[in-house]
Scaffold this motif. Structure first.
Motif, PDB file in Angstrom:
ATOM      1  N   THR A  55      30.867  34.364  32.401  1.00  0.00           N
ATOM      2  CA  THR A  55      30.658  33.232  33.091  1.00  0.00           C
ATOM      3  C   THR A  55      31.799  33.681  34.320  1.00  0.00           C
ATOM      4  O   THR A  55      31.881  33.113  35.323  1.00  0.00           O
ATOM      5  CB  THR A  55      31.204  31.900  32.552  1.00  0.00           C
ATOM      6  OG1 THR A  55      32.771  32.292  31.795  1.00  0.00           O
ATOM      7  CG2 THR A  55      30.261  31.584  31.346  1.00  0.00           C
ATOM      8  N   VAL A  56      32.980  34.428  34.173  1.00  0.00           N
ATOM      9  CA  VAL A  56      33.681  34.650  35.215  1.00  0.00           C
ATOM     10  C   VAL A  56      33.758  36.019  35.863  1.00  0.00           C
ATOM     11  O   VAL A  56      34.338  36.179  36.998  1.00  0.00           O
ATOM     12  CB  VAL A  56      35.300  34.534  34.346  1.00  0.00           C
ATOM     13  CG1 VAL A  56      35.739  33.373  33.846  1.00  0.00           C
ATOM     14  CG2 VAL A  56      35.414  35.671  33.417  1.00  0.00           C
ATOM     15  N   ALA A  57      33.152  37.053  35.375  1.00  0.00           N
ATOM     16  CA  ALA A  57      32.924  38.250  35.892  1.00  0.00           C
ATOM     17  C   ALA A  57      32.327  38.340  37.234  1.00  0.00           C
ATOM     18  O   ALA A  57      32.918  39.154  38.139  1.00  0.00           O
ATOM     19  CB  ALA A  57      32.219  39.250  34.843  1.00  0.00           C
ATOM     20  N   PRO A  58      31.604  37.509  37.567  1.00  0.00           N
ATOM     21  CA  PRO A  58      31.021  37.711  38.942  1.00  0.00           C
ATOM     22  C   PRO A  58      32.086  37.114  40.041  1.00  0.00           C
ATOM     23  O   PRO A  58      32.245  38.040  41.178  1.00  0.00           O
ATOM     24  CB  PRO A  58      29.741  36.548  39.020  1.00  0.00           C
ATOM     25  CG  PRO A  58      29.380  36.256  37.550  1.00  0.00           C
ATOM     26  CD  PRO A  58      30.554  36.687  36.752  1.00  0.00           C
ATOM     27  N   GLY A  94      32.787  44.167  31.309  1.00  0.00           N
ATOM     28  CA  GLY A  94      33.375  44.940  30.276  1.00  0.00           C
ATOM     29  C   GLY A  94      34.969  44.676  29.890  1.00  0.00           C
ATOM     30  O   GLY A  94      35.438  44.660  28.758  1.00  0.00           O
ATOM     31  N   VAL A  95      35.896  44.615  31.151  1.00  0.00           N
ATOM     32  CA  VAL A  95      37.142  44.388  31.020  1.00  0.00           C
ATOM     33  C   VAL A  95      37.530  43.243  30.149  1.00  0.00           C
ATOM     34  O   VAL A  95      38.299  42.889  29.100  1.00  0.00           O
ATOM     35  CB  VAL A  95      37.920  44.372  32.281  1.00  0.00           C
ATOM     36  CG1 VAL A  95      39.302  44.129  32.107  1.00  0.00           C
ATOM     37  CG2 VAL A  95      37.635  45.967  32.901  1.00  0.00           C
ATOM     38  N   TYR A  96      36.875  42.136  30.774  1.00  0.00           N
ATOM     39  CA  TYR A  96      37.413  40.752  30.117  1.00  0.00           C
ATOM     40  C   TYR A  96      36.491  40.684  28.781  1.00  0.00           C
ATOM     41  O   TYR A  96      36.825  39.906  27.839  1.00  0.00           O
ATOM     42  CB  TYR A  96      37.137  39.695  31.314  1.00  0.00           C
ATOM     43  CG  TYR A  96      38.085  39.644  32.052  1.00  0.00           C
ATOM     44  CD1 TYR A  96      39.336  38.968  31.797  1.00  0.00           C
ATOM     45  CD2 TYR A  96      37.871  40.291  33.362  1.00  0.00           C
ATOM     46  CE1 TYR A  96      40.274  38.710  32.807  1.00  0.00           C
ATOM     47  CE2 TYR A  96      38.917  40.468  34.154  1.00  0.00           C
ATOM     48  CZ  TYR A  96      40.107  39.530  34.024  1.00  0.00           C
ATOM     49  OH  TYR A  96      40.906  39.699  34.905  1.00  0.00           O
ATOM     50  N   GLY A  97      35.075  41.026  28.595  1.00  0.00           N
ATOM     51  CA  GLY A  97      34.617  40.921  27.331  1.00  0.00           C
ATOM     52  C   GLY A  97      35.105  41.722  26.231  1.00  0.00           C
ATOM     53  O   GLY A  97      35.297  40.925  25.088  1.00  0.00           O
ATOM     54  N   LEU A 128      42.631  32.131  38.023  1.00  0.00           N
ATOM     55  CA  LEU A 128      42.453  31.154  37.578  1.00  0.00           C
ATOM     56  C   LEU A 128      40.842  31.051  36.879  1.00  0.00           C
ATOM     57  O   LEU A 128      41.017  30.535  35.787  1.00  0.00           O
ATOM     58  CB  LEU A 128      42.061  30.180  39.017  1.00  0.00           C
ATOM     59  CG  LEU A 128      43.215  29.553  39.360  1.00  0.00           C
ATOM     60  CD1 LEU A 128      43.271  28.498  40.768  1.00  0.00           C
ATOM     61  CD2 LEU A 128      43.923  28.442  38.298  1.00  0.00           C
ATOM     62  N   PRO A 129      39.985  31.632  37.208  1.00  0.00           N
ATOM     63  CA  PRO A 129      38.808  31.767  36.417  1.00  0.00           C
ATOM     64  C   PRO A 129      39.121  32.503  35.043  1.00  0.00           C
ATOM     65  O   PRO A 129      38.417  32.091  34.241  1.00  0.00           O
ATOM     66  CB  PRO A 129      37.502  32.229  37.273  1.00  0.00           C
ATOM     67  CG  PRO A 129      38.542  33.232  38.338  1.00  0.00           C
ATOM     68  CD  PRO A 129      39.613  32.261  38.748  1.00  0.00           C
ATOM     69  N   ALA A 130      39.485  33.784  35.236  1.00  0.00           N
ATOM     70  CA  ALA A 130      40.057  34.587  34.238  1.00  0.00           C
ATOM     71  C   ALA A 130      40.477  33.818  33.039  1.00  0.00           C
ATOM     72  O   ALA A 130      40.098  33.949  31.897  1.00  0.00           O
ATOM     73  CB  ALA A 130      40.503  35.888  34.748  1.00  0.00           C
ATOM     74  N   PHE A 131      41.477  33.069  33.105  1.00  0.00           N
ATOM     75  CA  PHE A 131      42.385  32.491  32.143  1.00  0.00           C
ATOM     76  C   PHE A 131      42.127  31.029  32.059  1.00  0.00           C
ATOM     77  O   PHE A 131      42.608  30.305  31.405  1.00  0.00           O
ATOM     78  CB  PHE A 131      43.714  32.846  32.247  1.00  0.00           C
ATOM     79  CG  PHE A 131      44.077  34.374  32.126  1.00  0.00           C
ATOM     80  CD1 PHE A 131      43.903  34.999  30.827  1.00  0.00           C
ATOM     81  CD2 PHE A 131      44.142  35.156  33.151  1.00  0.00           C
ATOM     82  CE1 PHE A 131      44.302  36.238  30.834  1.00  0.00           C
ATOM     83  CE2 PHE A 131      44.496  36.557  33.136  1.00  0.00           C
ATOM     84  CZ  PHE A 131      44.517  37.023  31.647  1.00  0.00           C
ATOM     85  N   GLY A 132      41.289  30.291  32.887  1.00  0.00           N
ATOM     86  CA  GLY A 132      41.046  29.044  32.935  1.00  0.00           C
ATOM     87  C   GLY A 132      39.638  28.802  32.480  1.00  0.00           C
ATOM     88  O   GLY A 132      39.425  28.250  31.207  1.00  0.00           O
ATOM     89  N   VAL A 133      38.656  28.908  33.465  1.00  0.00           N
ATOM     90  CA  VAL A 133      37.167  28.813  33.011  1.00  0.00           C
ATOM     91  C   VAL A 133      36.919  29.578  31.804  1.00  0.00           C
ATOM     92  O   VAL A 133      36.109  29.039  30.811  1.00  0.00           O
ATOM     93  CB  VAL A 133      36.420  28.853  34.189  1.00  0.00           C
ATOM     94  CG1 VAL A 133      34.994  28.720  33.684  1.00  0.00           C
ATOM     95  CG2 VAL A 133      36.670  28.165  35.254  1.00  0.00           C
TER      96      VAL A 133
END
Length: 263
Positions: free
Chosen positions: A27-30, A78-81, A236-241
């Motif tokens: 959800t945040v990667a794009p 891959g990083v956030y997953g 914000l998206p990485a640690f919020g959404v």
């Protein structure tokens, strides 16, 4: 669901944790991929920040399948997953063993995020830099690791402390204070870590040893403000959404396991 009463097979429980991590990152990667490419392209002089952001979002909406197949997107995913998967898995295993997940979760997610982020930044600098790929200087890798350590600190360790201080001062309730801290502290840290990010990129883009420290500081000053706000836009998206999606999917999965356990 009371996690202490979860008697489902561990692989089933971990499957839910992994699914939550993968979906959250997707959800945040794009957005993060677009912003990161713009920051690196701007720092190298390949493309201006604003135009690169606009072109990135155009590509996402006009050709979404092609966008999602790009290495730039897949690496961010891959990083956030990987970060979410490790954090979720450690928490699940700690709950099963009735031990606190705080320290192992912080260490595991930090090590994962920093390692994957540095590898991603190394690849991004080569893909979106100017000229032929160059050997990546060790000082740039060290600066990126320091940058990510600061972000992890601001995302996992500092928010509870700041949240208590906010609630004590403003009396807005623990949950509201914690949410406010979680949203603001990682963003504010970008103003401190941004110079490390820009200096690391400059060391790669301009390896000329004749450049003085003043020359590099001037470059950081020129790009600092817009890069700091761009990095805030990705935090914000990485640690919020992403965090909200992760909690929702995990809760839904845990509720399903609760029904499974009663069978």
């Amino acid at each position: 669901m009371n996690n202490n009463e979860d008697t489902s097979p561990l692989p089933m429980r971990l499957g839910i944790e992994w699914t939550a991590g993968i979906l959250s990152a997707f959800t945040v990667a794009p957005v993060i991929a677009i912003v990161d490419k713009a920051i690196v392209s701007n720092a190298s002089g390949k493309e201006k920040l604003a135009s690169c952001l606009i072109n990135g979002f155009k590509a996402l909406f006009r050709k979404p399948v092609q966008f999602l197949r790009q290495p730039a997107f897949l690496m961010i995913w891959g990083v956030y997953g990987g970060t979410y998967i490790v954090a979720n898995s450690i928490e699940a295993i700690s709950e099963r063993s009735k031990t606190s997940p705080t320290v192992p979760k912080f260490i595991g997610s930090s090590a994962t995020n920093i390692t994957l982020s540095v590898l991603k930044d190394k690849a991004y600098a080569r893909m979106f830099g100017v000229g032929d790929p160059k050997p990546f200087p060790s000082i740039s890798l060290a600066l990126f690791a320091m940058r990510d350590s600061m972000t992890i600190l601001a995302s996992f360790t500092l928010p509870p402390i700041v949240g208590r201080a906010i609630d004590k001062r403003l009396h807005i309730g623990k949950q509201n204070a914690d949410n406010l801290a979680q949203l603001t502290v990682p963003c504010m840290m970008q103003f401190l870590s941004c110079p490390l990010h820009l200096h690391g990129l400059d060391r790669y883009n301009r390896p000329d040893r004749s450049l003085t420290y003043s020359d590099r500081i001037l470059r950081v000053k020129q790009e600092y403000l817009k890069t700091a706000f761009a990095r805030i836009a990705r935090i914000l998206p990485a640690f919020g959404v992403g965090g909200v999606v992760n909690k929702y999917v995990r809760k839904s999965g845990h509720d399903w396991l609760s029904v499974y356990n009663k069978k």
